[in-house]
Motif scaffolding. Sequence first.
Motif, PDB file in Angstrom:
ATOM      1  N   LEU A  60      25.430  46.694  24.403  1.00 38.02           N
ATOM      2  CA  LEU A  60      26.600  47.566  24.336  1.00 38.02           C
ATOM      3  C   LEU A  60      27.703  47.094  25.286  1.00 38.02           C
ATOM      4  N   THR A  61      27.329  46.525  26.430  1.00 37.93           N
ATOM      5  CA  THR A  61      28.328  45.957  27.339  1.00 37.93           C
ATOM      6  C   THR A  61      29.029  44.790  26.665  1.00 37.93           C
ATOM      7  N   ALA A  62      28.265  43.947  25.992  1.00 40.48           N
ATOM      8  CA  ALA A  62      28.858  42.806  25.287  1.00 40.48           C
ATOM      9  C   ALA A  62      29.789  43.278  24.173  1.00 40.48           C
ATOM     10  N   ALA A  63      29.492  44.436  23.574  1.00 43.41           N
ATOM     11  CA  ALA A  63      30.342  44.993  22.514  1.00 43.41           C
ATOM     12  C   ALA A  63      31.597  45.643  23.093  1.00 43.41           C
ATOM     13  N   ARG A  64      31.665  45.768  24.406  1.00 43.28           N
ATOM     14  CA  ARG A  64      32.818  46.317  25.122  1.00 43.28           C
ATOM     15  C   ARG A  64      33.153  47.749  24.692  1.00 43.28           C
ATOM     16  N   ILE A  65      32.115  48.562  24.534  1.00 45.30           N
ATOM     17  CA  ILE A  65      32.322  49.969  24.202  1.00 45.30           C
ATOM     18  C   ILE A  65      32.853  50.678  25.438  1.00 45.30           C
ATOM     19  N   ARG A  66      33.902  51.417  25.275  1.00 47.11           N
ATOM     20  CA  ARG A  66      34.548  52.121  26.393  1.00 47.11           C
ATOM     21  C   ARG A  66      33.788  53.412  26.669  1.00 47.11           C
ATOM     22  N   GLU A  71      30.978  58.914  24.777  1.00 43.62           N
ATOM     23  CA  GLU A  71      29.580  59.022  25.176  1.00 43.62           C
ATOM     24  C   GLU A  71      28.767  58.577  23.970  1.00 43.62           C
ATOM     25  N   PHE A  72      27.911  57.597  24.158  1.00 48.31           N
ATOM     26  CA  PHE A  72      27.178  56.986  23.054  1.00 48.31           C
ATOM     27  C   PHE A  72      25.689  57.175  23.295  1.00 48.31           C
ATOM     28  N   ARG A  73      24.972  57.612  22.265  1.00 48.74           N
ATOM     29  CA  ARG A  73      23.533  57.857  22.377  1.00 48.74           C
ATOM     30  C   ARG A  73      22.840  57.232  21.183  1.00 48.74           C
ATOM     31  N   LEU A  88      20.671  55.494  27.670  1.00 47.36           N
ATOM     32  CA  LEU A  88      21.699  54.586  28.177  1.00 47.36           C
ATOM     33  C   LEU A  88      22.138  55.033  29.562  1.00 47.36           C
ATOM     34  N   PRO A  89      22.383  54.095  30.465  1.00 46.59           N
ATOM     35  CA  PRO A  89      22.840  54.490  31.800  1.00 46.59           C
ATOM     36  C   PRO A  89      24.158  55.253  31.705  1.00 46.59           C
ATOM     37  N   PRO A  90      24.289  56.361  32.425  1.00 46.59           N
ATOM     38  CA  PRO A  90      25.534  57.138  32.353  1.00 46.59           C
ATOM     39  C   PRO A  90      26.676  56.399  33.040  1.00 46.59           C
ATOM     40  N   ASN A  91      27.879  56.666  32.567  1.00 43.56           N
ATOM     41  CA  ASN A  91      29.077  56.131  33.199  1.00 43.56           C
ATOM     42  C   ASN A  91      29.460  57.121  34.285  1.00 43.56           C
ATOM     43  N   SER A  92      29.230  56.743  35.539  1.00 44.62           N
ATOM     44  CA  SER A  92      29.438  57.677  36.650  1.00 44.62           C
ATOM     45  C   SER A  92      30.904  58.056  36.840  1.00 44.62           C
ATOM     46  N   ASN A  93      31.840  57.250  36.336  1.00 46.19           N
ATOM     47  CA  ASN A  93      33.265  57.542  36.490  1.00 46.19           C
ATOM     48  C   ASN A  93      33.818  58.380  35.343  1.00 46.19           C
ATOM     49  N   ALA A  94      33.031  58.611  34.315  1.00 50.02           N
ATOM     50  CA  ALA A  94      33.529  59.293  33.120  1.00 50.02           C
ATOM     51  C   ALA A  94      33.361  60.807  33.225  1.00 50.02           C
ATOM     52  N   GLN A  95      34.264  61.498  32.545  1.00 45.99           N
ATOM     53  CA  GLN A  95      34.150  62.950  32.448  1.00 45.99           C
ATOM     54  C   GLN A  95      33.092  63.309  31.411  1.00 45.99           C
ATOM     55  N   GLN A  96      32.542  64.508  31.522  1.00 49.00           N
ATOM     56  CA  GLN A  96      31.536  64.977  30.575  1.00 49.00           C
ATOM     57  C   GLN A  96      32.131  65.028  29.168  1.00 49.00           C
ATOM     58  N   ALA A  97      31.399  64.520  28.177  1.00 51.21           N
ATOM     59  CA  ALA A  97      31.872  64.533  26.792  1.00 51.21           C
ATOM     60  C   ALA A  97      31.984  65.970  26.302  1.00 51.21           C
ATOM     61  N   SER A 133      37.651  46.999  19.958  1.00 54.61           N
ATOM     62  CA  SER A 133      36.223  46.704  19.856  1.00 54.61           C
ATOM     63  C   SER A 133      35.399  47.983  19.855  1.00 54.61           C
ATOM     64  N   SER A 134      35.803  49.015  20.625  1.00 56.49           N
ATOM     65  CA  SER A 134      35.090  50.289  20.616  1.00 56.49           C
ATOM     66  C   SER A 134      35.182  50.931  19.241  1.00 56.49           C
ATOM     67  N   THR A 135      36.363  50.912  18.661  1.00 57.31           N
ATOM     68  CA  THR A 135      36.563  51.468  17.333  1.00 57.31           C
ATOM     69  C   THR A 135      35.769  50.669  16.307  1.00 57.31           C
ATOM     70  N   ALA A 136      35.749  49.359  16.462  1.00 58.06           N
ATOM     71  CA  ALA A 136      35.034  48.513  15.506  1.00 58.06           C
ATOM     72  C   ALA A 136      33.539  48.779  15.528  1.00 58.06           C
ATOM     73  N   VAL A 137      32.937  48.995  16.716  1.00 59.68           N
ATOM     74  CA  VAL A 137      31.497  49.252  16.791  1.00 59.68           C
ATOM     75  C   VAL A 137      31.151  50.549  16.092  1.00 59.68           C
ATOM     76  N   VAL A 138      31.924  51.609  16.353  1.00 59.52           N
ATOM     77  CA  VAL A 138      31.660  52.892  15.691  1.00 59.52           C
ATOM     78  C   VAL A 138      31.860  52.744  14.186  1.00 59.52           C
ATOM     79  N   GLY A 139      32.888  52.009  13.777  1.00 63.72           N
ATOM     80  CA  GLY A 139      33.134  51.781  12.342  1.00 63.72           C
ATOM     81  C   GLY A 139      32.037  50.969  11.702  1.00 63.72           C
ATOM     82  N   PHE A 140      31.523  49.950  12.408  1.00 67.66           N
ATOM     83  CA  PHE A 140      30.433  49.112  11.874  1.00 67.66           C
ATOM     84  C   PHE A 140      29.186  49.953  11.633  1.00 67.66           C
TER      85      PHE A 140
END
Length: 144
Positions: A60-66, A71-73, A88-97, A133-140
């Motif tokens: 997922l890091t290589a896919a550059r998902i923001r 929040e991706f599960r 997946l490890p949580p993004n500590s800087n992100a707000q709750q989805a 790239s984030s949009t592309a992964v969800v679209g794929f």
Amino acid sequence: QGSAPVITGPIRLVQSGPGSSMGMLMLLALPAPSSAAIRYGVDAGPLGYVYAPIQLDELLTAARIRTDLIEFRILDTTDGQKPQDYLLPPNSNAQQAAGPSVALEREIMGRRWRFEAQARPARPPSSAATRSSSTAVVGFISRV
């Protein structure tokens, strides 16, 4: 004739670092030479397997998902009674989805998967631009 690759369920890989997500192995059976079947008069089964470890958070890091925006599960729902979360490890800087969400189920490489994505709260326009790239992964995933 070759066999199709398959993926194992979630496992802790030796290659995993502390705090990383679960991984999986992609397996491909190597067919035994046909001479073995002729010599023994039976299907000798696979000669062996080729495998490749897949560490999900690295993928997922290589896919550059923001993860600051989404929040991706990922769950392995092959056994409907006991779905397994890839944690997946949580993004500590992100707000709750808390925004819109989408969930998709797909069969991929012999297993049943559930992908869930939920938007995090909007940020000021200067930092809220979603990478393509984030949009592309969800679209794929929605097309698989």
